[in-house]
Design an enzyme around this catalytic site. Structure first.
Site, PDB file in Angstrom:
ATOM      1  N   GLU A   1      11.805  -6.033  -8.883  1.00 31.50           N
ATOM      2  CA  GLU A   1      11.063  -4.842  -9.147  1.00 31.50           C
ATOM      3  C   GLU A   1      12.031  -3.860  -9.816  1.00 31.50           C
ATOM      4  OE1 GLU A   1       7.479  -4.037  -6.493  1.00 31.50           O
ATOM      5  OE2 GLU A   1       9.118  -3.042  -5.272  1.00 31.50           O
TER       6      GLU A   1
ATOM      7  N   GLY B   1       1.943  -2.531  -6.258  1.00 30.92           N
ATOM      8  CA  GLY B   1       1.701  -1.241  -5.806  1.00 30.92           C
ATOM      9  C   GLY B   1       0.228  -0.613  -5.818  1.00 30.92           C
ATOM     10  N   GLY B   2      -0.006   0.256  -7.093  1.00 31.55           N
ATOM     11  CA  GLY B   2      -1.016   1.020  -7.386  1.00 31.55           C
ATOM     12  C   GLY B   2      -2.440   0.108  -7.096  1.00 31.55           C
TER      13      GLY B   2
ATOM     14  N   TRP C   1       0.806  -1.040   0.039  1.00 37.59           N
ATOM     15  CA  TRP C   1      -0.078   0.025   0.028  1.00 37.59           C
ATOM     16  C   TRP C   1       0.740   1.278  -0.072  1.00 37.59           C
ATOM     17  CZ3 TRP C   1      -4.354  -1.075   4.129  1.00 37.59           C
ATOM     18  CH2 TRP C   1      -5.183  -1.956   3.579  1.00 37.59           C
TER      19      TRP C   1
ATOM     20  N   GLY D   1       5.416   2.269 -10.754  1.00 39.86           N
ATOM     21  CA  GLY D   1       4.326   3.307 -10.655  1.00 39.86           C
ATOM     22  C   GLY D   1       4.429   4.221 -11.967  1.00 39.86           C
TER      23      GLY D   1
ATOM     24  N   GLU E   1      12.315   2.531  -3.150  1.00 37.58           N
ATOM     25  CA  GLU E   1      12.002   3.650  -2.434  1.00 37.58           C
ATOM     26  C   GLU E   1      12.601   4.021  -1.376  1.00 37.58           C
ATOM     27  OE1 GLU E   1       7.650   3.312  -2.622  1.00 37.58           O
ATOM     28  OE2 GLU E   1       7.652   3.294  -5.021  1.00 37.58           O
TER      29      GLU E   1
HETATM   30  P1  13P Z   1       3.400  -0.257  -8.818  1.00 40.07           P
HETATM   31  O1  13P Z   1       2.457  -1.588  -8.930  1.00 40.07           O
HETATM   32  O2  13P Z   1       2.606   0.770  -8.509  1.00 40.07           O
HETATM   33  O3  13P Z   1       3.974   0.143  -9.970  1.00 40.07           O
HETATM   34  O4  13P Z   1       4.176  -0.488  -7.704  1.00 40.07           O
HETATM   35  C1  13P Z   1       5.042  -1.520  -7.497  1.00 40.07           C
HETATM   36  C2  13P Z   1       5.765  -1.417  -6.077  1.00 40.07           C
HETATM   37  O5  13P Z   1       6.721  -0.667  -6.053  1.00 40.07           O
HETATM   38  C3  13P Z   1       5.285  -2.551  -5.322  1.00 40.07           C
HETATM   39  O6  13P Z   1       6.300  -2.579  -4.312  1.00 40.07           O
END
Ligand code: 13P
Length: 254
Positions: free
Chosen positions: A170, A237-238, A10, A176, A100
């Site tokens: 990733e 993520g999203g 999240w 994102g 991140e």
């Molecule tokens: P998104 O699915 O939003 O690209 O994010 C991936 C993510 O960083 C999951 O940890």
């Protein structure tokens, strides 16, 4: 057969009530719709963890995780949360090494090795994230970057500890951005990771390691990605912020 996992991250989204509402929807959908052996994990902000564990208790298909933990056991680290605290509320997983955290909080492979150790000590399963930036891919050093992240972050573990980990590939350029790695690009890295694990720990541990893909994964592309031989699920993520999309992704393994 290695475990198939769909995990939601999240990130720093949803206030307390919003998180509980979303999770309740996910619990109901998972109970009604997940018919395979896959496991679903939700990694929430710390403030939700205890309540989500309580709400999810009845479901064996669902677990809860955190998104970070401090590397120390306890002490004068104002504002930080320890692995022991996370485990004490019933969470079972912790994301470590997300790009991140590496990018905005300066987390290095060496620091992450300590976080992995303390998480395992307190019976949390690390979901250890690795992946190259766009510049690194363009410079064609992505394999070297990933090898270094593995070597310095987790290859200090002995085999029995290593076997508990989940790994998430990733690519930073896919997070994102709406630009997902092609299934061939992702599979190429996943087999590389599995071969590195085999070289270090042997084929049987490598074959048992769950390696997730993360980066703009959605209900439309999940089946193609998860259909690759070495992709064992996703870190989402999203799309994990919408119960329907998240559970649709998990349903790929039904
Ligand atoms: P998104 O699915 O939003 O690209 O994010 C991936 C993510 O960083 C999951 O940890």
């Amino acid at each position: 057969m290695r475990k198939k996992i769909v995990a939601g991250n999240w990130k720093m989204n949803l206030d307390y009530e919003e998180g509980l509402t979303l999770f309740s929807e996910v619990v109901n959908m998972v109970n009604d719709e997940i018919t395979g052996q896959q496991h679903v994990i939700v990694c929430s902000p710390f403030i939700h963890l205890h309540s989500l564990v309580t709400l999810g208790k009845a479901s064996t298909k669902l677990s809860v995780g955190a998104q970070n933990a401090h590397q120390a056991e306890s002490g004068a680290y104002t504002g930080e949360i320890s692995a022991k605290m996370i485990r004490s509320v019933g969470a079972e997983y912790v994301i470590l090494g997300h790009s991140e955290r590496r990018q905005y909080f300066g987390e290095t492979n060496e620091l992450l090795a300590k976080k992995v150790d303390i998480a395992l000590k307190h019976a949390l399963v690390p979901i250890f994230c690795i992946g190259e930036t766009l510049q690194e891919r363009e410079a064609e050093i992505h394999f070297d970057v990933i090898k270094r992240q593995l070597t310095a972050g987790i290859f200090h573990l002995d085999a029995s500890e290593f076997a508990k980990l989940v790994i998430a590939y990733e690519p930073v350029w896919a997070i994102g951005t709406g630009v997902t790695a092609s299934s061939a690009q992702a599979q190429e890295i996943h087999i590389f990771i599995r071969n590195e694990i085999a070289a270090k720990y042997g084929q049987s541990i490598a074959d048992g390691t769950t390696i997730l893909y993360g980066g703009s994964c959605n209900p439309k592309n999940a089946a193609e990605l998860f259909g690759q031989a070495d992709i064992d699920g996703g870190l989402i993520g999203g799309a994990s912020l919408k119960s329907r999309d998240f559970v649709d992704i998990a349903r790929v393994f039904n």
